[in-house]
Design a protein around this motif. Sequence first.
Motif, PDB file in Angstrom:
ATOM      1  N   ALA A 318      29.233  -3.996 -38.191  1.00  0.00           N
ATOM      2  CA  ALA A 318      29.610  -3.633 -36.824  1.00  0.00           C
ATOM      3  C   ALA A 318      30.141  -2.206 -36.717  1.00  0.00           C
ATOM      4  CB  ALA A 318      30.665  -4.614 -36.305  1.00  0.00           C
ATOM      5  N   ASN A 319      30.649  -1.644 -37.796  1.00  0.00           N
ATOM      6  CA  ASN A 319      31.338  -0.355 -37.709  1.00  0.00           C
ATOM      7  C   ASN A 319      30.661   0.792 -38.436  1.00  0.00           C
ATOM      8  OD1 ASN A 319      34.152  -0.876 -36.332  1.00  0.00           O
ATOM      9  ND2 ASN A 319      33.848  -2.598 -37.732  1.00  0.00           N
ATOM     10  N   VAL A 320      29.702   0.490 -39.306  1.00  0.00           N
ATOM     11  CA  VAL A 320      29.079   1.569 -40.060  1.00  0.00           C
ATOM     12  C   VAL A 320      28.240   2.428 -39.118  1.00  0.00           C
ATOM     13  CG1 VAL A 320      27.003   0.273 -40.662  1.00  0.00           C
ATOM     14  CG2 VAL A 320      27.793   2.089 -42.158  1.00  0.00           C
ATOM     15  N   PRO A 321      28.365   3.754 -39.181  1.00  0.00           N
ATOM     16  CA  PRO A 321      27.568   4.627 -38.315  1.00  0.00           C
ATOM     17  C   PRO A 321      26.077   4.488 -38.605  1.00  0.00           C
ATOM     18  CG  PRO A 321      29.433   5.821 -39.242  1.00  0.00           C
ATOM     19  CD  PRO A 321      29.356   4.515 -39.963  1.00  0.00           C
ATOM     20  N   SER A 322      25.270   4.758 -37.595  1.00  0.00           N
ATOM     21  CA  SER A 322      23.822   4.663 -37.745  1.00  0.00           C
ATOM     22  C   SER A 322      23.330   5.578 -38.852  1.00  0.00           C
ATOM     23  CB  SER A 322      23.140   5.032 -36.426  1.00  0.00           C
ATOM     24  OG  SER A 322      21.742   5.021 -36.554  1.00  0.00           O
ATOM     25  N   GLY A 323      22.437   5.043 -39.687  1.00  0.00           N
ATOM     26  CA  GLY A 323      21.859   5.837 -40.762  1.00  0.00           C
ATOM     27  C   GLY A 323      22.700   5.922 -42.010  1.00  0.00           C
ATOM     28  N   THR A 324      23.814   5.194 -42.055  1.00  0.00           N
ATOM     29  CA  THR A 324      24.691   5.248 -43.223  1.00  0.00           C
ATOM     30  C   THR A 324      24.816   3.867 -43.854  1.00  0.00           C
ATOM     31  OG1 THR A 324      26.725   4.801 -41.973  1.00  0.00           O
ATOM     32  CG2 THR A 324      26.019   7.099 -42.146  1.00  0.00           C
ATOM     33  N   GLN A 325      25.459   3.838 -45.003  1.00  0.00           N
ATOM     34  CA  GLN A 325      25.729   2.601 -45.714  1.00  0.00           C
ATOM     35  C   GLN A 325      27.234   2.348 -45.709  1.00  0.00           C
ATOM     36  OE1 GLN A 325      24.264   0.066 -47.069  1.00  0.00           O
ATOM     37  NE2 GLN A 325      22.090   0.633 -47.037  1.00  0.00           N
ATOM     38  N   GLY A 343      26.612  -3.260 -49.539  1.00  0.00           N
ATOM     39  CA  GLY A 343      25.691  -2.532 -48.683  1.00  0.00           C
ATOM     40  C   GLY A 343      25.404  -3.330 -47.434  1.00  0.00           C
ATOM     41  N   LEU A 344      24.628  -2.747 -46.540  1.00  0.00           N
ATOM     42  CA  LEU A 344      24.344  -3.411 -45.271  1.00  0.00           C
ATOM     43  C   LEU A 344      23.512  -4.664 -45.442  1.00  0.00           C
ATOM     44  CD1 LEU A 344      23.603  -0.418 -42.862  1.00  0.00           C
ATOM     45  CD2 LEU A 344      25.648  -1.842 -42.966  1.00  0.00           C
ATOM     46  N   ASP A 345      22.597  -4.666 -46.412  1.00  0.00           N
ATOM     47  CA  ASP A 345      21.695  -5.809 -46.563  1.00  0.00           C
ATOM     48  C   ASP A 345      21.231  -5.896 -48.009  1.00  0.00           C
ATOM     49  OD1 ASP A 345      19.933  -7.938 -45.320  1.00  0.00           O
ATOM     50  OD2 ASP A 345      18.420  -6.654 -46.231  1.00  0.00           O
ATOM     51  N   TYR A 346      21.533  -7.018 -48.657  1.00  0.00           N
ATOM     52  CA  TYR A 346      21.186  -7.184 -50.072  1.00  0.00           C
ATOM     53  C   TYR A 346      19.683  -7.274 -50.272  1.00  0.00           C
ATOM     54  CZ  TYR A 346      21.030  -9.185 -54.769  1.00  0.00           C
ATOM     55  OH  TYR A 346      20.753  -9.405 -56.098  1.00  0.00           O
ATOM     56  N   VAL A 347      18.975  -7.887 -49.328  1.00  0.00           N
ATOM     57  CA  VAL A 347      17.542  -8.077 -49.483  1.00  0.00           C
ATOM     58  C   VAL A 347      16.819  -6.737 -49.530  1.00  0.00           C
ATOM     59  CG1 VAL A 347      15.472  -9.060 -48.439  1.00  0.00           C
ATOM     60  CG2 VAL A 347      17.622 -10.351 -48.413  1.00  0.00           C
ATOM     61  N   SER A 348      17.223  -5.798 -48.663  1.00  0.00           N
ATOM     62  CA  SER A 348      16.558  -4.499 -48.622  1.00  0.00           C
ATOM     63  C   SER A 348      17.091  -3.539 -49.676  1.00  0.00           C
ATOM     64  CB  SER A 348      16.709  -3.871 -47.232  1.00  0.00           C
ATOM     65  OG  SER A 348      18.078  -3.671 -46.920  1.00  0.00           O
ATOM     66  N   SER A 349      18.318  -3.729 -50.126  1.00  0.00           N
ATOM     67  CA  SER A 349      18.891  -2.859 -51.163  1.00  0.00           C
ATOM     68  C   SER A 349      19.970  -3.616 -51.913  1.00  0.00           C
ATOM     69  CB  SER A 349      19.489  -1.590 -50.538  1.00  0.00           C
ATOM     70  OG  SER A 349      20.180  -0.830 -51.512  1.00  0.00           O
ATOM     71  N   ASN A 350      19.700  -3.950 -53.180  1.00  0.00           N
ATOM     72  CA  ASN A 350      20.689  -4.682 -53.978  1.00  0.00           C
ATOM     73  C   ASN A 350      21.600  -3.752 -54.771  1.00  0.00           C
ATOM     74  OD1 ASN A 350      19.055  -3.791 -56.057  1.00  0.00           O
ATOM     75  ND2 ASN A 350      18.298  -5.815 -56.624  1.00  0.00           N
ATOM     76  N   LEU A 575      31.932  10.292 -39.227  1.00  0.00           N
ATOM     77  CA  LEU A 575      32.915   9.806 -40.195  1.00  0.00           C
ATOM     78  C   LEU A 575      34.195  10.638 -40.161  1.00  0.00           C
ATOM     79  CD1 LEU A 575      30.826   8.919 -43.394  1.00  0.00           C
ATOM     80  CD2 LEU A 575      31.935   7.366 -41.770  1.00  0.00           C
ATOM     81  N   GLN A 576      34.208  11.691 -39.338  1.00  0.00           N
ATOM     82  CA  GLN A 576      35.369  12.576 -39.280  1.00  0.00           C
ATOM     83  C   GLN A 576      36.632  11.793 -38.960  1.00  0.00           C
ATOM     84  OE1 GLN A 576      34.698  16.184 -37.147  1.00  0.00           O
ATOM     85  NE2 GLN A 576      36.817  16.309 -36.459  1.00  0.00           N
ATOM     86  N   GLY A 577      37.671  12.027 -39.745  1.00  0.00           N
ATOM     87  CA  GLY A 577      38.947  11.370 -39.527  1.00  0.00           C
ATOM     88  C   GLY A 577      39.051   9.982 -40.121  1.00  0.00           C
ATOM     89  N   GLY A 578      37.965   9.443 -40.675  1.00  0.00           N
ATOM     90  CA  GLY A 578      38.026   8.132 -41.311  1.00  0.00           C
ATOM     91  C   GLY A 578      38.226   6.984 -40.342  1.00  0.00           C
ATOM     92  N   ARG A 579      37.877   7.184 -39.075  1.00  0.00           N
ATOM     93  CA  ARG A 579      38.134   6.141 -38.083  1.00  0.00           C
ATOM     94  C   ARG A 579      37.240   4.913 -38.280  1.00  0.00           C
ATOM     95  NH1 ARG A 579      41.158   7.490 -33.608  1.00  0.00           N
ATOM     96  NH2 ARG A 579      41.925   9.637 -33.603  1.00  0.00           N
ATOM     97  N   ALA A 580      35.949   5.133 -38.575  1.00  0.00           N
ATOM     98  CA  ALA A 580      35.039   3.988 -38.731  1.00  0.00           C
ATOM     99  C   ALA A 580      35.471   3.076 -39.879  1.00  0.00           C
ATOM    100  CB  ALA A 580      33.604   4.478 -38.921  1.00  0.00           C
ATOM    101  N   PRO A 581      35.780   3.614 -41.075  1.00  0.00           N
ATOM    102  CA  PRO A 581      36.276   2.727 -42.136  1.00  0.00           C
ATOM    103  C   PRO A 581      37.575   2.020 -41.759  1.00  0.00           C
ATOM    104  CG  PRO A 581      35.551   4.821 -43.054  1.00  0.00           C
ATOM    105  CD  PRO A 581      35.557   4.988 -41.575  1.00  0.00           C
ATOM    106  N   ALA A 582      38.468   2.734 -41.046  1.00  0.00           N
ATOM    107  CA  ALA A 582      39.732   2.110 -40.651  1.00  0.00           C
ATOM    108  C   ALA A 582      39.492   0.979 -39.659  1.00  0.00           C
ATOM    109  CB  ALA A 582      40.666   3.159 -40.053  1.00  0.00           C
ATOM    110  N   HIS A 583      38.563   1.177 -38.734  1.00  0.00           N
ATOM    111  CA  HIS A 583      38.238   0.106 -37.786  1.00  0.00           C
ATOM    112  C   HIS A 583      37.631  -1.095 -38.518  1.00  0.00           C
ATOM    113  CE1 HIS A 583      39.292   1.834 -33.975  1.00  0.00           C
ATOM    114  NE2 HIS A 583      38.550   2.924 -34.171  1.00  0.00           N
ATOM    115  N   ALA A 584      36.753  -0.845 -39.494  1.00  0.00           N
ATOM    116  CA  ALA A 584      36.170  -1.950 -40.264  1.00  0.00           C
ATOM    117  C   ALA A 584      37.261  -2.693 -41.028  1.00  0.00           C
ATOM    118  CB  ALA A 584      35.114  -1.415 -41.228  1.00  0.00           C
ATOM    119  N   PHE A 585      38.196  -1.937 -41.606  1.00  0.00           N
ATOM    120  CA  PHE A 585      39.335  -2.544 -42.302  1.00  0.00           C
ATOM    121  C   PHE A 585      40.092  -3.473 -41.360  1.00  0.00           C
ATOM    122  CE2 PHE A 585      43.900  -2.508 -43.061  1.00  0.00           C
ATOM    123  CZ  PHE A 585      44.021  -2.817 -44.395  1.00  0.00           C
TER     124      PHE A 585
END
Length: 691
Positions: A318-325, A343-350, A575-585
């Motif tokens: 829900a929080n990872v920016p588009s195009g990132t892992q 990662g976002l999906d084990y089937v596509s990338s383990n 990803l500036q400021g680390g907000r997306a990881p903090a929101h996921a946390f």
Amino acid sequence: MARSGKSSEPRGKLKTWLVRGLKIGLVGGLSALVAIVVAVVIAYQSLPDYESLKSSPNGQMIRVHAADGSVIVSLGPSFGRWLSYDQIPTVMVDAMVSTEDKRYYLHPGVDPIGMARAAWVALERRGSGRRWQGASTITQQVTRNIFLNNSYSWGRKVREMVLALALERKFSKRQILELYLNKVYFGGGAYGIDAASRKFFGHPATSLDLPEAAIVAGLVKAPSSYSPTADADAAIGRAGVVLELMEENGKISAAERASAGLQNVRMAPEPPQNSVRYFTDWALPQLDTLIDEPNEPLEVYTTIDLNMQKAATAAIQANVPSGTQGALVSLDRDGAVRAMVGGLDYVSSNYNRATTATRQPGSAWKIFVYMAALEAGYTPDTGVTDSPVDINGWKPRNSNGRFSGDIDIRTAFAYSVNTVAAKLGVEVGFPTVADMARRFGITTPINTHPSMVLGTSDVRLIDMTRAFASIARKGVAVTPYGITRVTTAEGRLLYEHQDDTSRVLVAPWVAAGMTDLMQTAVSTGTGRAAQIGRPVAGKTGTTSSNKDGWFLGFSSGITTGVWMGRDDARAVGVLQGGRAPAHAFADYMKVAVAKRPVEQFETQVTLPEWQLEPDEEAYYGQPDGGTDSGMMVDENGLPIERAQQPPEDEEQPDDSGQAAPNPADRPQPPRLDQQWIDNVLGRNRQQPAPH
């Protein structure tokens, strides 16, 4: 008379040829019989003993359980527990004999009637390319499974018949049935009825009932076509045929067949195969160092909490920016891994970015700098000066491009001031900072260049999460683990995890001081997006080049680390400021600690020296990566050009690229007093009675 003599001559010759043919046939038959007897005797003498035949073929079954005991994945060919004939339910024996070899108890290992029928069918299908009809007895199937292969040739068939005859001479019918029922393949990697019963019904084969036995017996003909997990309707339809055969052979009555209730059989649910596989891929290789059991089926009980795992996966997606892992690791207070997302999906990338990828931690690394300073005698209230720094030509800058002058350690950490971190590194020594990181479990190479204080050494997410967990445990070392115990299929204990609390990394007051700094960072500093309505201590980690975004923190006994970025290490503006990881946390931790009691830290939140700059800049700007002044710095604290703004359709970081607001237009900030702190932390304090 002459004519009569001439006519009798051909008849005499025919009779002679018939006699010769019979003699040749008799001799040939006797020779073949002798050859078969000799072959059987030789095969009999070469057969191994019964215990050798019982040994499983190569491969080992491993069933992995979640913390609640449910099976999350089954790996390898499954051979289950070996059941003796007396342990096998009678309905299972009757179902198998009725379906696979109804004359089993009458023939010597080879069924002449079945062979004649198969020969006739083979003659009819000659040249059609269709498969011959099978005439193999149960004994022949045993010999094929153990000694031969499944190729369709006359040579293999003859060898199979010889071995079957020898097997029946050496072992009893009960022993051969025991071998068969413990070795035949039922699909889904399951060999033997116990493995099949556990896989399809979730219980041992010793408790198989009539409808379950019919389903299992029906699988032998075509395991992939009749698998209950692949096609339940096909499996039930085939089981109905088995019940008919059992009734025809007198093994069950018509009433028993009618009341079997095939539709009511409960199938074991298929375990999840996506994000939880990141965890099993990390945990299972550790078995080699924990136990020494290469053959027996294993039951592996793990720490993973499926509800927390589900919440972790949802939070990352829900929080990872588009195009990132994104990746997440969550540890309980003793190091038990409760959730792991690689990662976002084990089937596509383990590829497991939580345990394998190495990335720069940015400001999250400063915990080692500040712990080294606290251990050297600094306190959260110790005064320091935010001013220009020159360390052998390295001149780190702050993200806002300004210097605040005299502040304290708490303020410097809360707003991730680069110059103070550099000065502390010089004061305590860069090797000391590296040693602190090593102490807390960083396993990757660490450089001792001055810029290392800003997080330029690559690290793994699981190692950084481990370090934060050790702080949460008041300085006692935490080692992440995923396996709590290992048993055989029969329940014999092979391994059980023991918590080790003997390694103290820093004095408790050092860990308490670090917790003081980190809870301030979450309550009023760079980590405000990680607030969850109860005490949280943590730290963002991001560089202005925005290649990596981190948030790591703990609350109520759970420590969680989150990383986001691109696999190719390109910059990601949002990803500036680390907000997306903090929101996921925050999204994850609200679920992870929901059923846990609120735990207050031993140190109370203390306001940083916010008077040094306008309130709204101190509390509502972007201290860790803001661009109000138009200046940005890289992971070394050096100025760089303003990052290019992302396209309009992408998420924009708050206040990114905007000029500093006019002070006259700013709204009045709230009063930052003890009541404000209590509201942030969700604490209800009793108001003193008026005098």
